[in-house]
Design a protein around this motif. Structure first.
Motif, mmCIF file in Angstrom:
data_model
loop_
_atom_site.group_PDB
_atom_site.id
_atom_site.type_symbol
_atom_site.label_atom_id
_atom_site.label_comp_id
_atom_site.label_asym_id
_atom_site.label_seq_id
_atom_site.Cartn_x
_atom_site.Cartn_y
_atom_site.Cartn_z
ATOM 1 N N ILE A 18 -8.548 2.090 2.166
ATOM 2 C CA ILE A 18 -9.690 2.543 1.369
ATOM 3 C C ILE A 18 -10.877 2.822 2.280
ATOM 4 C CG2 ILE A 18 -11.430 1.746 -0.289
ATOM 5 C CD1 ILE A 18 -8.947 2.685 -1.631
ATOM 6 N N LEU B 125 -3.479 0.705 -3.050
ATOM 7 C CA LEU B 125 -3.954 0.982 -1.693
ATOM 8 C C LEU B 125 -4.528 -0.295 -1.100
ATOM 9 C CD1 LEU B 125 -5.818 4.384 -2.179
ATOM 10 C CD2 LEU B 125 -3.516 4.024 -1.273
ATOM 11 N N HIS C 112 -6.625 -2.323 -3.836
ATOM 12 C CA HIS C 112 -7.363 -1.469 -4.756
ATOM 13 C C HIS C 112 -6.361 -0.631 -5.537
ATOM 14 C CE1 HIS C 112 -10.599 1.084 -6.226
ATOM 15 N NE2 HIS C 112 -9.865 2.124 -5.919
ATOM 16 N N ASP D 186 -5.896 2.661 -7.285
ATOM 17 C CA ASP D 186 -6.587 3.937 -7.158
ATOM 18 C C ASP D 186 -6.010 4.968 -8.119
ATOM 19 O OD1 ASP D 186 -8.366 5.758 -5.654
ATOM 20 O OD2 ASP D 186 -6.492 6.682 -4.980
ATOM 21 N N GLN E 268 -13.608 6.425 2.964
ATOM 22 C CA GLN E 268 -15.056 6.469 2.717
ATOM 23 C C GLN E 268 -15.814 7.092 3.850
ATOM 24 O OE1 GLN E 268 -16.045 2.437 1.742
ATOM 25 N NE2 GLN E 268 -15.008 2.560 -0.218
ATOM 26 N N CYS F 4 0.861 -1.173 0.000
ATOM 27 C CA CYS F 4 0.000 0.000 0.000
ATOM 28 C C CYS F 4 0.903 1.229 0.000
ATOM 29 C CB CYS F 4 -0.881 -0.020 1.254
ATOM 30 S SG CYS F 4 -1.889 1.449 1.467
#
Length: 69
Positions: free
Chosen positions: A65, A60, A40, A42, A69, A27
């Motif tokens: 993540i 990531l 993910h 990104d 959010q 990450c």
């Protein structure tokens, strides 16, 4: 008019593995080791001004993540 998207197969067989390899399967925010199916890819700059160039993509982890959010 929206940008055209890369075909699914191109993204998952070419782009995604290239970003993961470049980021050493970590990450980019917390340095946690990630696997292909638990991360993910990104866009750093998304939307109209972003692109699918490798320089605009980052790896990531799922837990990072969730904090966004």
């Amino acid at each position: 008019m929206p940008k055209s998207r890369l075909p699914y197969v191109v993204w998952y067989q070419n782009i995604r593995p290239a970003v993961l390899k470049r980021d050493n399967y970590r990450c980019t925010s917390c340095s946690k080791l990630v696997s292909h199916d638990k991360c993910h890819i990104d866009h750093i700059i998304s939307g109209r001004f972003g692109s699918n160039r490798l320089s605009n993509l980052r790896t990531l982890c799922i837990s990072f993540i969730k904090t966004l959010q």
